[in-house]
Design a protein around this motif. Structure first.
Motif, PDB file in Angstrom:
ATOM      1  N   UNK A 178      23.376  19.505  -4.883  1.00 21.41           N
ATOM      2  CA  UNK A 178      23.863  18.146  -5.067  1.00 21.41           C
ATOM      3  C   UNK A 178      22.938  17.214  -4.306  1.00 21.41           C
ATOM      4  N   UNK A 179      22.711  16.036  -4.840  1.00 22.80           N
ATOM      5  CA  UNK A 179      21.878  15.071  -4.128  1.00 22.80           C
ATOM      6  C   UNK A 179      20.415  15.170  -4.514  1.00 22.80           C
ATOM      7  N   UNK A 180      19.832  14.035  -4.846  1.00 26.54           N
ATOM      8  CA  UNK A 180      18.438  14.015  -5.281  1.00 26.54           C
ATOM      9  C   UNK A 180      17.475  14.362  -4.160  1.00 26.54           C
ATOM     10  N   UNK A 181      17.908  14.234  -2.910  1.00 30.34           N
ATOM     11  CA  UNK A 181      17.027  14.527  -1.786  1.00 30.34           C
ATOM     12  C   UNK A 181      16.548  15.969  -1.806  1.00 30.34           C
ATOM     13  N   UNK A 182      17.318  16.827  -2.454  1.00 31.75           N
ATOM     14  CA  UNK A 182      16.961  18.247  -2.532  1.00 31.75           C
ATOM     15  C   UNK A 182      15.575  18.430  -3.087  1.00 31.75           C
ATOM     16  N   UNK A 183      15.171  17.570  -4.016  1.00 36.54           N
ATOM     17  CA  UNK A 183      13.862  17.731  -4.641  1.00 36.54           C
ATOM     18  C   UNK A 183      12.712  17.486  -3.673  1.00 36.54           C
ATOM     19  N   UNK A 184      12.997  16.924  -2.536  1.00 33.52           N
ATOM     20  CA  UNK A 184      11.959  16.697  -1.528  1.00 33.52           C
ATOM     21  C   UNK A 184      12.034  17.701  -0.387  1.00 33.52           C
ATOM     22  N   UNK A 185      12.861  18.706  -0.542  1.00 35.92           N
ATOM     23  CA  UNK A 185      13.016  19.723   0.506  1.00 35.92           C
ATOM     24  C   UNK A 185      12.360  21.035   0.084  1.00 35.92           C
ATOM     25  N   UNK A 186      11.671  21.690   0.989  1.00 33.65           N
ATOM     26  CA  UNK A 186      11.234  23.061   0.719  1.00 33.65           C
ATOM     27  C   UNK A 186      12.460  23.969   0.620  1.00 33.65           C
ATOM     28  N   UNK A 187      12.319  25.021  -0.126  1.00 37.98           N
ATOM     29  CA  UNK A 187      13.437  25.950  -0.330  1.00 37.98           C
ATOM     30  C   UNK A 187      12.970  27.374  -0.087  1.00 37.98           C
ATOM     31  N   UNK A 188      13.775  28.113   0.601  1.00 31.79           N
ATOM     32  CA  UNK A 188      13.490  29.523   0.850  1.00 31.79           C
ATOM     33  C   UNK A 188      14.592  30.407   0.308  1.00 31.79           C
ATOM     34  N   UNK A 189      14.219  31.635   0.058  1.00 31.99           N
ATOM     35  CA  UNK A 189      15.195  32.663  -0.333  1.00 31.99           C
ATOM     36  C   UNK A 189      15.157  33.763   0.733  1.00 31.99           C
ATOM     37  N   UNK A 190      16.339  34.214   1.115  1.00 33.01           N
ATOM     38  CA  UNK A 190      16.488  35.275   2.089  1.00 33.01           C
ATOM     39  C   UNK A 190      17.460  36.300   1.544  1.00 33.01           C
ATOM     40  N   UNK A 191      17.484  37.464   2.142  1.00 31.60           N
ATOM     41  CA  UNK A 191      18.448  38.475   1.750  1.00 31.60           C
ATOM     42  C   UNK A 191      18.903  39.255   2.973  1.00 31.60           C
ATOM     43  N   UNK A 192      20.095  39.800   2.839  1.00 29.39           N
ATOM     44  CA  UNK A 192      20.657  40.572   3.939  1.00 29.39           C
ATOM     45  C   UNK A 192      21.389  41.769   3.379  1.00 29.39           C
ATOM     46  N   UNK A 193      20.924  42.937   3.750  1.00 27.69           N
ATOM     47  CA  UNK A 193      21.572  44.178   3.359  1.00 27.69           C
ATOM     48  C   UNK A 193      22.565  44.574   4.442  1.00 27.69           C
ATOM     49  N   UNK A 194      23.561  45.384   4.099  1.00 29.44           N
ATOM     50  CA  UNK A 194      24.571  45.789   5.098  1.00 29.44           C
ATOM     51  C   UNK A 194      23.927  46.424   6.323  1.00 29.44           C
ATOM     52  N   UNK A 195      24.318  45.954   7.479  1.00 30.62           N
ATOM     53  CA  UNK A 195      23.821  46.514   8.726  1.00 30.62           C
ATOM     54  C   UNK A 195      22.421  46.090   9.101  1.00 30.62           C
ATOM     55  N   UNK A 196      21.832  45.186   8.307  1.00 27.65           N
ATOM     56  CA  UNK A 196      20.465  44.744   8.580  1.00 27.65           C
ATOM     57  C   UNK A 196      20.427  43.245   8.831  1.00 27.65           C
TER      58      UNK A 196
END
Length: 127
Positions: A25-43
């Motif tokens: 939501x919000x147009x400001x998002x288009x000016x933000x860098x975006x990352x993807x992360x993941x988390x496995x159980x116990x890690x």
């Protein structure tokens, strides 16, 4: 304020593909860098990939390089994570995150650089 809503994910066999979406939501998002992360159980949560706000930067963890790709559609305020050739070790909860504070420039692969987070989505890869 920016709210990130994730979709996609699910159960797939090894070698298959999935596409995760992170809509904001919000147009400001288009000016933000975006990352993807993941988390496995116990890690710990680990970096998957990131994209700069002008697509001037893309980076990936070695474990997913060549298999995963991040793209963003400014018209839809959405960032995508296309995952191909999935492996059982890719099983995790995946999170998208955005940085509004400018920390991405210094440490794009650190979760601490991001201050907006999606709710997470489960990806399960069966062997």
């Amino acid at each position: 304020q920016v709210q990130l809503v994730q979709s996609g994910g699910g159960l797939v066999q090894a070698g298959g593909s999935l596409n995760l979406s992170c809509a904001a939501s919000g147009r400001a998002f288009n000016s933000y860098p975006v990352g993807w992360f993941r988390q496995a159980p116990g890690q710990e949560r680990e970096f998957v990939g990131a994209v700069g706000w002008r697509n001037d930067y893309t980076g990936y963890a070695d474990s997913v390089k060549g298999r995963f790709a991040i793209s963003r559609d400014g018209t839809k305020n959405t960032v995508y994570l296309q995952m191909n050739s999935l492996k059982p070790e890719d099983t995790a909860v995946y999170y998208c995150a955005a940085d509004s504070r400018g920390l991405f420039r210094v440490r794009p692969r650190s979760a601490a650089a991001y201050n907006y987070w999606g709710q997470g989505t489960q990806v399960t890869v069966s062997s």
